[in-house]
Design a protein around this motif. Structure first.
Motif, PDB file in Angstrom:
ATOM      1  N   PHE A  35       0.834  -1.201   0.000  1.00 24.31           N
ATOM      2  CA  PHE A  35       0.000   0.000   0.000  1.00 24.31           C
ATOM      3  C   PHE A  35       0.871   1.254   0.000  1.00 24.31           C
ATOM      4  CE2 PHE A  35      -1.664   3.388   2.744  1.00 24.31           C
ATOM      5  CZ  PHE A  35      -2.733   3.818   1.968  1.00 24.31           C
ATOM      6  N   ILE A  36       1.847   1.286   0.899  1.00 23.65           N
ATOM      7  CA  ILE A  36       2.708   2.464   1.018  1.00 23.65           C
ATOM      8  C   ILE A  36       3.517   2.670  -0.257  1.00 23.65           C
ATOM      9  CG2 ILE A  36       4.702   3.421   2.265  1.00 23.65           C
ATOM     10  CD1 ILE A  36       3.442   2.131   4.823  1.00 23.65           C
ATOM     11  N   ARG A  70       4.271   5.802  -5.302  1.00 17.90           N
ATOM     12  CA  ARG A  70       4.283   5.935  -6.766  1.00 17.90           C
ATOM     13  C   ARG A  70       3.258   6.962  -7.226  1.00 17.90           C
ATOM     14  NH1 ARG A  70       5.283   0.431  -6.369  1.00 17.90           N
ATOM     15  NH2 ARG A  70       3.111  -0.138  -6.726  1.00 17.90           N
ATOM     16  N   CYS A  71       2.098   7.000  -6.568  1.00 20.09           N
ATOM     17  CA  CYS A  71       1.090   8.016  -6.903  1.00 20.09           C
ATOM     18  C   CYS A  71       1.629   9.414  -6.625  1.00 20.09           C
ATOM     19  CB  CYS A  71      -0.201   7.775  -6.128  1.00 20.09           C
ATOM     20  SG  CYS A  71      -1.138   6.326  -6.643  1.00 20.09           S
ATOM     21  N   ILE A  72       2.311   9.566  -5.512  1.00 22.40           N
ATOM     22  CA  ILE A  72       2.900  10.866  -5.163  1.00 22.40           C
ATOM     23  C   ILE A  72       3.941  11.254  -6.209  1.00 22.40           C
ATOM     24  CG2 ILE A  72       4.368  12.069  -3.491  1.00 22.40           C
ATOM     25  CD1 ILE A  72       2.872  10.407  -1.303  1.00 22.40           C
ATOM     26  N   ALA A  73       4.764  10.304  -6.615  1.00 26.15           N
ATOM     27  CA  ALA A  73       5.768  10.594  -7.644  1.00 26.15           C
ATOM     28  C   ALA A  73       5.085  11.006  -8.943  1.00 26.15           C
ATOM     29  CB  ALA A  73       6.657   9.374  -7.870  1.00 26.15           C
ATOM     30  N   SER A  74       3.964  10.377  -9.277  1.00 26.72           N
ATOM     31  CA  SER A  74       3.221  10.750 -10.483  1.00 26.72           C
ATOM     32  C   SER A  74       2.656  12.154 -10.361  1.00 26.72           C
ATOM     33  CB  SER A  74       2.085   9.754 -10.742  1.00 26.72           C
ATOM     34  OG  SER A  74       2.598   8.490 -11.067  1.00 26.72           O
ATOM     35  N   LEU A  75       2.199  12.512  -9.176  1.00 26.64           N
ATOM     36  CA  LEU A  75       1.713  13.876  -8.966  1.00 26.64           C
ATOM     37  C   LEU A  75       2.847  14.872  -9.185  1.00 26.64           C
ATOM     38  CD1 LEU A  75      -0.483  13.299  -5.808  1.00 26.64           C
ATOM     39  CD2 LEU A  75      -1.314  14.128  -8.018  1.00 26.64           C
ATOM     40  N   ARG A 111      -5.998   7.828  -8.891  1.00 25.94           N
ATOM     41  CA  ARG A 111      -5.381   6.528  -8.582  1.00 25.94           C
ATOM     42  C   ARG A 111      -5.119   6.422  -7.084  1.00 25.94           C
ATOM     43  NH1 ARG A 111      -3.089   7.566 -13.372  1.00 25.94           N
ATOM     44  NH2 ARG A 111      -1.137   8.386 -12.529  1.00 25.94           N
ATOM     45  N   LEU A 112      -4.630   7.513  -6.494  1.00 22.27           N
ATOM     46  CA  LEU A 112      -4.391   7.522  -5.050  1.00 22.27           C
ATOM     47  C   LEU A 112      -5.704   7.343  -4.294  1.00 22.27           C
ATOM     48  CD1 LEU A 112      -2.473   7.868  -2.662  1.00 22.27           C
ATOM     49  CD2 LEU A 112      -2.798  10.345  -2.873  1.00 22.27           C
ATOM     50  N   LYS A 113      -6.743   7.994  -4.751  1.00 21.87           N
ATOM     51  CA  LYS A 113      -8.057   7.858  -4.114  1.00 21.87           C
ATOM     52  C   LYS A 113      -8.535   6.412  -4.179  1.00 21.87           C
ATOM     53  CE  LYS A 113     -12.849   9.362  -4.445  1.00 21.87           C
ATOM     54  NZ  LYS A 113     -13.828  10.113  -5.230  1.00 21.87           N
ATOM     55  N   GLY A 114      -8.407   5.779  -5.331  1.00 21.14           N
ATOM     56  CA  GLY A 114      -8.821   4.388  -5.481  1.00 21.14           C
ATOM     57  C   GLY A 114      -8.006   3.455  -4.606  1.00 21.14           C
ATOM     58  N   LEU A 115      -6.708   3.700  -4.531  1.00 26.66           N
ATOM     59  CA  LEU A 115      -5.843   2.899  -3.673  1.00 26.66           C
ATOM     60  C   LEU A 115      -6.279   3.027  -2.214  1.00 26.66           C
ATOM     61  CD1 LEU A 115      -3.200   1.233  -3.292  1.00 26.66           C
ATOM     62  CD2 LEU A 115      -2.042   3.446  -3.013  1.00 26.66           C
ATOM     63  N   ALA A 116      -6.493   4.260  -1.776  1.00 23.80           N
ATOM     64  CA  ALA A 116      -6.924   4.486  -0.394  1.00 23.80           C
ATOM     65  C   ALA A 116      -8.255   3.798  -0.119  1.00 23.80           C
ATOM     66  CB  ALA A 116      -7.026   5.988  -0.120  1.00 23.80           C
ATOM     67  N   ALA A 117      -9.173   3.868  -1.067  1.00 21.56           N
ATOM     68  CA  ALA A 117     -10.474   3.219  -0.897  1.00 21.56           C
ATOM     69  C   ALA A 117     -10.321   1.710  -0.795  1.00 21.56           C
ATOM     70  CB  ALA A 117     -11.399   3.585  -2.055  1.00 21.56           C
ATOM     71  N   ALA A 142     -10.341  10.909   1.056  1.00 22.40           N
ATOM     72  CA  ALA A 142     -10.902  12.258   0.971  1.00 22.40           C
ATOM     73  C   ALA A 142      -9.822  13.275   0.590  1.00 22.40           C
ATOM     74  CB  ALA A 142     -11.561  12.645   2.291  1.00 22.40           C
ATOM     75  N   LEU A 143      -8.642  13.127   1.150  1.00 23.22           N
ATOM     76  CA  LEU A 143      -7.544  14.025   0.814  1.00 23.22           C
ATOM     77  C   LEU A 143      -7.146  13.844  -0.649  1.00 23.22           C
ATOM     78  CD1 LEU A 143      -5.445  16.126   1.565  1.00 23.22           C
ATOM     79  CD2 LEU A 143      -4.048  14.279   2.539  1.00 23.22           C
ATOM     80  N   ALA A 144      -7.103  12.621  -1.123  1.00 24.65           N
ATOM     81  CA  ALA A 144      -6.764  12.361  -2.525  1.00 24.65           C
ATOM     82  C   ALA A 144      -7.797  12.978  -3.463  1.00 24.65           C
ATOM     83  CB  ALA A 144      -6.652  10.862  -2.763  1.00 24.65           C
ATOM     84  N   GLU A 145      -9.039  12.982  -3.048  1.00 30.50           N
ATOM     85  CA  GLU A 145     -10.081  13.628  -3.853  1.00 30.50           C
ATOM     86  C   GLU A 145      -9.820  15.133  -3.948  1.00 30.50           C
ATOM     87  OE1 GLU A 145     -14.921  13.649  -4.317  1.00 30.50           O
ATOM     88  OE2 GLU A 145     -14.026  12.660  -2.599  1.00 30.50           O
ATOM     89  N   GLU A 146      -9.399  15.727  -2.836  1.00 28.43           N
ATOM     90  CA  GLU A 146      -9.019  17.151  -2.859  1.00 28.43           C
ATOM     91  C   GLU A 146      -7.859  17.378  -3.814  1.00 28.43           C
ATOM     92  OE1 GLU A 146      -8.430  19.411   0.819  1.00 28.43           O
ATOM     93  OE2 GLU A 146      -9.358  17.726   1.871  1.00 28.43           O
ATOM     94  N   VAL A 147      -6.879  16.497  -3.755  1.00 28.00           N
ATOM     95  CA  VAL A 147      -5.710  16.607  -4.620  1.00 28.00           C
ATOM     96  C   VAL A 147      -6.134  16.562  -6.085  1.00 28.00           C
ATOM     97  CG1 VAL A 147      -3.620  15.408  -5.390  1.00 28.00           C
ATOM     98  CG2 VAL A 147      -4.060  15.678  -2.947  1.00 28.00           C
ATOM     99  N   ALA A 148      -6.965  15.590  -6.437  1.00 28.82           N
ATOM    100  CA  ALA A 148      -7.390  15.420  -7.830  1.00 28.82           C
ATOM    101  C   ALA A 148      -8.090  16.663  -8.364  1.00 28.82           C
ATOM    102  CB  ALA A 148      -8.294  14.202  -7.954  1.00 28.82           C
TER     103      ALA A 148
END
Length: 96
Positions: free
Chosen positions: A30-31, A36-41, A56-62, A71-77
């Motif tokens: 998971f981490i 990798r999602c952070i690196a993509s951002l 992708r981060l939101k889906g992973l978290a879900a 919720a934070l990933a949704e804000e990011v997106a």
């Protein structure tokens, strides 16, 4: 926003049982995926690429039951190239 790393463990235990070694491996996966999602951002050159990485981060978290991170990933997106939000995601990830 508080993060509950125990939520991931509870989700994993419900899915795979009480095998601590397997839970540790899945938590590590998971981490690594979140990193990798952070690196993509950070590498996103367009709003579309940014949004894709955030979703992708939101889906992973879900998938792992990390509701607050989701919720934070949704804000990011929804906020292309807002590096302050990326920093919040990174801080949240250190708590897992």
């Amino acid at each position: 926003m508080a993060y509950d790393p125990g939520a991931i463990d509870a989700t994993l235990a419900a899915a795979v049982g009480e095998d601590p070694q397997l839970i540790t491996e899945l938590r590590r996966a998971f981490i690594e995926s979140a990193e990798r999602c952070i690196a993509s951002l950070r590498a996103a050159e367009s709003a579309e690429a940014w949004r894709g990485a955030g979703l992708r981060l939101k889906g992973l978290a879900a998938s792992f039951g990390a509701v607050r991170l989701m919720a934070l990933a949704e804000e990011v997106a929804a906020a292309p190239h807002d590096m302050r939000l990326v920093a919040r995601v990174e801080r949240a990830l250190t708590r897992f």
